[in-house]
Design an enzyme around this catalytic site. Structure first.
Site, PDB file in Angstrom:
ATOM      1  N   HIS A  92       0.854  -1.196   0.000  1.00 39.27           N
ATOM      2  CA  HIS A  92       0.000   0.000   0.000  1.00 39.27           C
ATOM      3  C   HIS A  92       0.890   1.247   0.000  1.00 39.27           C
ATOM      4  O   HIS A  92       1.880   1.297   0.715  1.00 39.27           O
ATOM      5  CB  HIS A  92      -0.883  -0.013   1.253  1.00 39.27           C
ATOM      6  CG  HIS A  92      -1.952   1.025   1.254  1.00 39.27           C
ATOM      7  ND1 HIS A  92      -1.699   2.354   1.509  1.00 39.27           N
ATOM      8  CD2 HIS A  92      -3.276   0.936   1.007  1.00 39.27           C
ATOM      9  CE1 HIS A  92      -2.835   3.037   1.437  1.00 39.27           C
ATOM     10  NE2 HIS A  92      -3.809   2.203   1.131  1.00 39.27           N
ATOM     11  N   CYS A 132      -3.908   2.600  -4.568  1.00 36.80           N
ATOM     12  CA  CYS A 132      -4.861   3.388  -3.773  1.00 36.80           C
ATOM     13  C   CYS A 132      -4.975   4.781  -4.391  1.00 36.80           C
ATOM     14  O   CYS A 132      -4.050   5.592  -4.307  1.00 36.80           O
ATOM     15  CB  CYS A 132      -4.387   3.473  -2.320  1.00 36.80           C
ATOM     16  SG  CYS A 132      -5.445   4.527  -1.311  1.00 36.80           S
ATOM     17  N   HIS A 149      -7.838   0.334  -4.223  1.00 25.78           N
ATOM     18  CA  HIS A 149      -8.658   1.135  -3.306  1.00 25.78           C
ATOM     19  C   HIS A 149      -9.157   2.331  -4.088  1.00 25.78           C
ATOM     20  O   HIS A 149      -8.331   3.109  -4.595  1.00 25.78           O
ATOM     21  CB  HIS A 149      -7.816   1.661  -2.140  1.00 25.78           C
ATOM     22  CG  HIS A 149      -7.422   0.629  -1.135  1.00 25.78           C
ATOM     23  ND1 HIS A 149      -6.617   0.923  -0.057  1.00 25.78           N
ATOM     24  CD2 HIS A 149      -7.741  -0.673  -1.009  1.00 25.78           C
ATOM     25  CE1 HIS A 149      -6.448  -0.165   0.688  1.00 25.78           C
ATOM     26  NE2 HIS A 149      -7.103  -1.153   0.122  1.00 25.78           N
ATOM     27  N   ASP A 191     -12.966   2.804  -0.903  1.00 25.89           N
ATOM     28  CA  ASP A 191     -12.110   3.077   0.249  1.00 25.89           C
ATOM     29  C   ASP A 191     -12.675   4.287   0.982  1.00 25.89           C
ATOM     30  O   ASP A 191     -12.875   5.336   0.386  1.00 25.89           O
ATOM     31  CB  ASP A 191     -10.700   3.366  -0.259  1.00 25.89           C
ATOM     32  CG  ASP A 191      -9.672   3.339   0.849  1.00 25.89           C
ATOM     33  OD1 ASP A 191      -9.944   2.751   1.907  1.00 25.89           O
ATOM     34  OD2 ASP A 191      -8.576   3.897   0.644  1.00 25.89           O
ATOM     35  N   HIS A 192     -12.919   4.132   2.220  1.00 26.20           N
ATOM     36  CA  HIS A 192     -13.480   5.182   3.075  1.00 26.20           C
ATOM     37  C   HIS A 192     -14.814   5.688   2.502  1.00 26.20           C
ATOM     38  O   HIS A 192     -15.203   5.335   1.386  1.00 26.20           O
ATOM     39  CB  HIS A 192     -12.539   6.381   3.254  1.00 26.20           C
ATOM     40  CG  HIS A 192     -11.162   5.987   3.692  1.00 26.20           C
ATOM     41  ND1 HIS A 192     -10.144   6.879   3.865  1.00 26.20           N
ATOM     42  CD2 HIS A 192     -10.627   4.778   4.008  1.00 26.20           C
ATOM     43  CE1 HIS A 192      -9.058   6.250   4.264  1.00 26.20           C
ATOM     44  NE2 HIS A 192      -9.320   4.960   4.337  1.00 26.20           N
ATOM     45  N   TYR A 224     -14.819   4.231   7.792  1.00 24.12           N
ATOM     46  CA  TYR A 224     -15.386   2.930   7.411  1.00 24.12           C
ATOM     47  C   TYR A 224     -16.832   2.753   7.860  1.00 24.12           C
ATOM     48  O   TYR A 224     -17.242   1.680   8.292  1.00 24.12           O
ATOM     49  CB  TYR A 224     -14.491   1.798   7.934  1.00 24.12           C
ATOM     50  CG  TYR A 224     -13.199   1.718   7.153  1.00 24.12           C
ATOM     51  CD1 TYR A 224     -13.143   1.006   5.956  1.00 24.12           C
ATOM     52  CD2 TYR A 224     -12.058   2.392   7.557  1.00 24.12           C
ATOM     53  CE1 TYR A 224     -11.970   0.943   5.212  1.00 24.12           C
ATOM     54  CE2 TYR A 224     -10.878   2.346   6.818  1.00 24.12           C
ATOM     55  CZ  TYR A 224     -10.851   1.614   5.652  1.00 24.12           C
ATOM     56  OH  TYR A 224      -9.697   1.554   4.903  1.00 24.12           O
TER      57      TYR A 224
HETATM   58  C1  DNO Z   1      -6.603   2.892   5.396  1.00 24.13           C
HETATM   59  C2  DNO Z   1      -5.966   1.728   4.810  1.00 24.13           C
HETATM   60  C3  DNO Z   1      -4.592   1.393   5.367  1.00 24.13           C
HETATM   61  C4  DNO Z   1      -4.140   0.077   4.782  1.00 24.13           C
HETATM   62  C5  DNO Z   1      -2.772  -0.335   5.208  1.00 24.13           C
HETATM   63  C6  DNO Z   1      -2.354  -1.582   4.485  1.00 24.13           C
HETATM   64  O1  DNO Z   1      -7.740   3.129   5.196  1.00 24.13           O
HETATM   65  O2  DNO Z   1      -5.901   1.869   3.440  1.00 24.13           O
HETATM   66  O3  DNO Z   1      -4.678   1.288   6.754  1.00 24.13           O
HETATM   67  O4  DNO Z   1      -4.996  -0.924   5.189  1.00 24.13           O
HETATM   68  O5  DNO Z   1      -1.853   0.670   4.992  1.00 24.13           O
HETATM   69  O6  DNO Z   1      -1.323  -2.172   5.166  1.00 24.13           O
END
Ligand code: DNO
Length: 387
Positions: free
Chosen positions: A236, A274, A301, A346-347, A363
């Site tokens: 990530h 991401c 993501h 994501d989020h 989340y």
């Molecule tokens: C946050 C996530 C991160 C991710 C880590 C992976 O929302 O994208 O916490 O899970 O960095 O190791």
């Protein structure tokens, strides 16, 4: 054309958003981890199996592990780091035995993702997560009082940080501190201020160059085991994607990704793409990056941010903000993959009923439900217009 799999991050049986909710959101894959196993311990086979069967009993599948955290000793190459690497390998073997094939992890020093505000009022009445470099500098210079911090920000930011700090109440100071150091969901590390100082101190003398050597060593050790067990590792990127706290950050932009992948060129050494992290750095051209790194992208993501300065951003609606999500999804669809490529919303904003519920920051159910619905619709529209 690649087939995208809609997935959803689930924090396990204690997550207020249940597997049944996830099914109603329309995702088919689950992204989760054994958060109850301390960092540095081996993930036991039975525990992985148990989690897998809970997910499958709900009619879903465990698509991605996020994350199997890397112990700080491995990142700093101190203490028992070889023991922790060996345990990481043992976990990979157990994960492989359970048939899980994609693993998201990170190599961010000391701290996983971080923000300065978890409840930033958004124009439509929802709330969002925000990273503000001036507030962060106020924390770094005046609260953490890190030596040398004032040499790492521009004069303008230092001045603004001073003004902000002067106007903070003890409550504001406490809230900002816990927002930054207490750890966000998924972080697995929860510090107080003294521990946080210690954690940062351990990186003294480790510059980016040295840190890349540490990652390289880690990859040389674990990727062969990942390959032997059919697991694709997907690192990530740094979030936020620039240097903070004087720590070495090595996955923030295009060139970083190239450098990282060349440390150990192998299909099993890949990337979690991401869009929220890369997208917060204005010079990153996300569609071009997807095209260039297509073969190495194992997990995605999808999230958007809007910057009000080079290092200040708020999390926006999924289809609005710096990143042209239409172009991103088009590029993802165009990728030639012989297997499904999982993505997750994501989020999401805290909105509607979630405003009065207990939620994991970023989340909540409804904000992500909106995100997934929009992304799914966009994907369908693109596919139909191409056929
Ligand atoms: C946050 C996530 C991160 C991710 C880590 C992976 O929302 O994208 O916490 O899970 O960095 O190791």
């Amino acid at each position: 054309m690649s087939k995208l799999e809609q997935t959803w991050r689930w924090y396990g049986p204690d997550d207020p958003v249940t597997l049944n909710h996830v099914r109603q959101a329309g995702a088919t894959g689950i992204v989760t981890a054994l958060h109850h196993i301390p960092i540095g311990e081996v993930w036991p086979l039975e525990e992985i199996e148990k989690r897998k069967s809970i997910i499958e009993a709900s009619g879903l599948r465990w698509s991605v592990i996020e994350s199997l955290p890397v112990h700080e000793d491995v990142k700093t190459q101190t203490g028992d780091f070889q023991v922790y690497i060996d345990r990481y390998k043992a976990s990979l073997e157990n994960i492989g035995k359970c048939g899980l094939q994609i693993l998201c992890y990170n190599f961010m020093p000391a701290l996983d993702w971080t923000r300065t505000s978890l409840n930033e009022p958004f124009s439509d009445g929802s709330t969002a997560l925000k990273f503000d470099i001036q507030l962060f500098a106020a924390f770094d210079i005046h609260i953490l009082q890190r030596t040398g911090a004032d040499r790492e920000y521009s004069q303008e930011i230092i001045e603004q940080a001073g003004i902000l700090y002067k106007n903070m109440s003890p409550n504001d100071i406490e809230e900002l501190t816990s927002t930054i150091v207490a750890g966000l969901p998924g972080t697995d590390q929860h510090f107080g201020l003294p521990e946080f100082r210690n954690a940062i101190e351990k990186y003294r003398g480790i510059d980016e160059h040295k840190y890349r050597d540490h990652v390289k060593y880690f990859l040389e050790q674990v990727i062969p085991v990942a390959r032997a067990n059919g697991i694709k590792m997907a690192i990530h990127p740094d979030d936020p994607p620039y240097d903070i706290l004087g720590l070495p950050r090595i996955i923030s932009d295009e060139q970083d990704v190239r450098d990282f992948l060349s440390l150990y060129p192998d299909q099993h050494n890949g990337l979690t793409f991401c869009t929220g992290s890369f997208g917060a750095r204005l010079e990153n051209e996300l569609p071009d990056m997807i095209e260039e790194f297509a073969e190495s992208i194992h997990f995605v993501h999808l999230r958007n941010v809007s910057n009000s300065g080079p290092k200040t951003f708020v999390e926006d609606n999924h289809l609005e903000g710096n990143t042209d999500m239409y172009e991103v999804i088009k590029k993802l669809i165009d990728m030639k993959k012989d297997h499904d490529l999982p993505y997750r919303p994501d989020h999401g904003h805290r909105m509607l009923d979630d405003l009065s519920k207990k939620v994991n920051p970023g989340y909540s159910a409804i904000g992500r439900l909106r995100g997934l619905a929009e992304l799914r619709g966009l994907e369908l529209g693109i596919r139909r217009s191409q056929s």
